[in-house]
Design an enzyme around this catalytic site. Structure first.
Site, PDB file in Angstrom:
ATOM      1  N   ARG A  48       0.328   3.732  -2.032  1.00 51.06           N
ATOM      2  CA  ARG A  48      -0.763   4.495  -2.896  1.00 51.06           C
ATOM      3  C   ARG A  48      -1.008   4.022  -4.100  1.00 51.06           C
ATOM      4  NH1 ARG A  48      -2.005   6.259   1.336  1.00 51.06           N
ATOM      5  NH2 ARG A  48      -2.395   8.418   2.182  1.00 51.06           N
TER       6      ARG A  48
ATOM      7  N   GLU B 275      -9.447   5.219  -6.519  1.00 50.60           N
ATOM      8  CA  GLU B 275     -10.254   4.847  -5.422  1.00 50.60           C
ATOM      9  C   GLU B 275     -11.059   6.051  -4.896  1.00 50.60           C
ATOM     10  OE1 GLU B 275      -6.825   3.719  -2.465  1.00 50.60           O
ATOM     11  OE2 GLU B 275      -7.466   5.346  -1.343  1.00 50.60           O
TER      12      GLU B 275
ATOM     13  N   THR C  13       0.528  -1.293  -0.490  1.00 49.97           N
ATOM     14  CA  THR C  13      -0.260  -0.612   0.584  1.00 49.97           C
ATOM     15  C   THR C  13       0.112   0.749   0.781  1.00 49.97           C
ATOM     16  OG1 THR C  13       1.234  -1.185   2.078  1.00 49.97           O
ATOM     17  CG2 THR C  13      -0.506  -2.714   2.236  1.00 49.97           C
TER      18      THR C  13
ATOM     19  N   LYS D  66       9.598   4.513   7.500  1.00 51.18           N
ATOM     20  CA  LYS D  66       8.803   3.869   8.907  1.00 51.18           C
ATOM     21  C   LYS D  66       8.199   2.616   8.442  1.00 51.18           C
ATOM     22  CE  LYS D  66       7.134   8.169   9.529  1.00 51.18           C
ATOM     23  NZ  LYS D  66       7.981   8.926   8.554  1.00 51.18           N
TER      24      LYS D  66
ATOM     25  N   HIS E 289      -8.435   0.110   1.365  1.00 56.53           N
ATOM     26  CA  HIS E 289      -7.625   1.164   2.158  1.00 56.53           C
ATOM     27  C   HIS E 289      -7.816   0.937   3.547  1.00 56.53           C
ATOM     28  CE1 HIS E 289      -5.378   5.346   1.389  1.00 56.53           C
ATOM     29  NE2 HIS E 289      -5.091   4.625   2.492  1.00 56.53           N
TER      30      HIS E 289
ATOM     31  N   ASP F 187      -4.103  -2.794  -1.302  1.00 62.18           N
ATOM     32  CA  ASP F 187      -5.011  -2.123  -0.009  1.00 62.18           C
ATOM     33  C   ASP F 187      -5.361  -0.762  -0.671  1.00 62.18           C
ATOM     34  OD1 ASP F 187      -6.333  -1.730   2.516  1.00 62.18           O
ATOM     35  OD2 ASP F 187      -4.751  -0.372   2.779  1.00 62.18           O
TER      36      ASP F 187
ATOM     37  N   ASP G  97      15.551   2.441  -2.366  1.00 59.80           N
ATOM     38  CA  ASP G  97      15.166   3.743  -1.517  1.00 59.80           C
ATOM     39  C   ASP G  97      16.224   4.926  -2.065  1.00 59.80           C
ATOM     40  OD1 ASP G  97      14.730   5.719   0.400  1.00 59.80           O
ATOM     41  OD2 ASP G  97      13.233   4.431   1.315  1.00 59.80           O
TER      42      ASP G  97
END
Ligand code: NAI
Length: 338
Positions: A234, A263, A232, A153, A295, A258, A173
């Site tokens: 993980r 983290e 962005t 998505k 994040h 991000d 992918d």
């Protein structure tokens, strides 16, 4: 239903309250779920978790002993929940399957642009009325090759955005999306080919056993010296030590992130008064060609609305004895299937 909402952030409270509309008895606490704080769930049928909460096997066993039956995640990613343990302990888990892929992809594009055009440095200079342009040179994105790792998505929206910039598109992918190939003239290639050819690489795969450290020193060594890497997804999809080495050796040009592998005990809070004892983060933060956000890719009004609505919808379904459509089912990873 009595629900204990762990890791509540003040920015999400109005959205949760509006979506709940008094239906469930929500207790909102700031503490994250840990082995120590699990006992706060005594007397609650459900808990709601965020990405920084730790629902490992030992924590889930405690939740079960305390009478918890349901876990509803206020996130897409669910790598922080041991689904096998939840299944074993008869705890049902649901997440938010998609709240706003646009929020995350737009943030990926934002940090890419900021890194490429050195916006943070430029703005710092302008704040002090220093209009010197030295060391602010970026590159055109038009005609560059952009590799998208994970075209679900969020990766699909990123594909559309990068196509808009005039990039040539490559993708990696395990489940190629034919529509994207046709619509955006995107070619699916092996990871190695993508890394060798791309000027920009944006990561959008979930964290699982196969994607953990997907980007390690071997893969980084294939990348072009001008490559800008954007994560962005993980933090642990990238081996942080390896990427620091690749940046130091100038194997890649820059990193916009991000998310950060370690983290969990750092992000989502103000650590400015007690700087984290984390050498890797200190090194990354000191590098001029690394841009870090904490994040926040999901942080738009639309996404917060959707997260709150899906969270309450999951609880509504369980209360009515129904399975929420967003329920997560434990599946053995392909490599473990005999
Ligand atoms: P998605 O499930 O729609 O897409 C993931 C894609 O990755 C799928 O196309 C899947 O086939 C592919 N994939 C899975 N395993 C793979 C592997 N081993 N190798 C290659 N491809 C693989 O997920 P969506 O919604 O696009 O989200 C992606 C990730 O973004 C989430 O899992 C989450 O970790 C992260 N995320 C980060 C946010 C942030 O605020 N920074 C917010 C929301 C999501």
């Amino acid at each position: 239903m009595k629900v204990l909402v762990y890791s509540t952030k003040s920015f999400e409270i109005p959205y949760l309250k509006a979506a709940n509309d008094g239906k469930h008895n929500l207790t909102l606490i700031e503490e994250p779920l840990t082995s120590e704080t699990a006992m706060k769930a005594i007397g609650f049928r459900a808990v709601s978790l965020f990405t920084s909460d730790n629902a490992s096997n030992i924590v889930i066993e405690k939740l079960k002993d305390f009478g918890v039956k349901y876990i509803t995640l206020r996130s897409v990613g669910h790598d922080n929940v041991n689904l096998f343990s939840a299944k074993k302990n008869n705890i049902q888990v649901a997440h938010v399957p998609s709240y706003s892929p646009h929020a995350v992809a737009e943030h990926a594009a934002t940090i890419l642009l900021a890194l490429n055009r050195k916006l943070i440095l430029a703005n710092h200079r302008v704040k002090t009325f220093n209009f010197d342009l030295n060391h602010l040179i970026g590159t055109d994105l038009n005609d560059k090759t952009c590799g998208i790792i994970g075209t679900g998505k969020i990766g699909s929206v990123m594909t559309k955005i990068m196509h808009g910039f005039g990039c040539k598109l490559l993708a990696y992918d395990t489940q190629p999306n034919k529509r994207l190939s046709v619509q955006y003239n995107m070619t699916y290639v092996p990871l190695e080919t993508l890394c060798k050819s791309a000027d920009i690489i944006s990561i959008h795969v979930p964290l699982n056993t196969e994607t953990h450290h997907l980007i390690d020193k071997n893969v980084l060594a294939l990348m072009k010296p001008n490559c800008l890497l954007v994560n962005t997804a993980r933090g642990a999809v990238i081996n942080t030590k390896d990427v620091i080495e690749a940046l130091t050796k100038k194997q890649i040009s820059g990193l916009a992130m991000d998310v950060y592998e370690f983290e969990r005990d750092i992000f989502f809070k103000d650590c400015s008064k007690a700087i984290p004892d984390d050498d890797l983060l200190l090194k990354l933060n000191a590098m001029p060609n690394v841009l870090i956000t904490g994040h926040q890719a999901f942080l738009t009004e639309e996404a917060l609305n959707e997260i709150a609505k899906a969270t309450i919808d999951n609880l509504d379904n369980w209360e009515k004895g129904k399975k929420p459509k967003n329920e997560l089912i434990f599946k053995l990873p392909e490599v473990h299937k005999a």
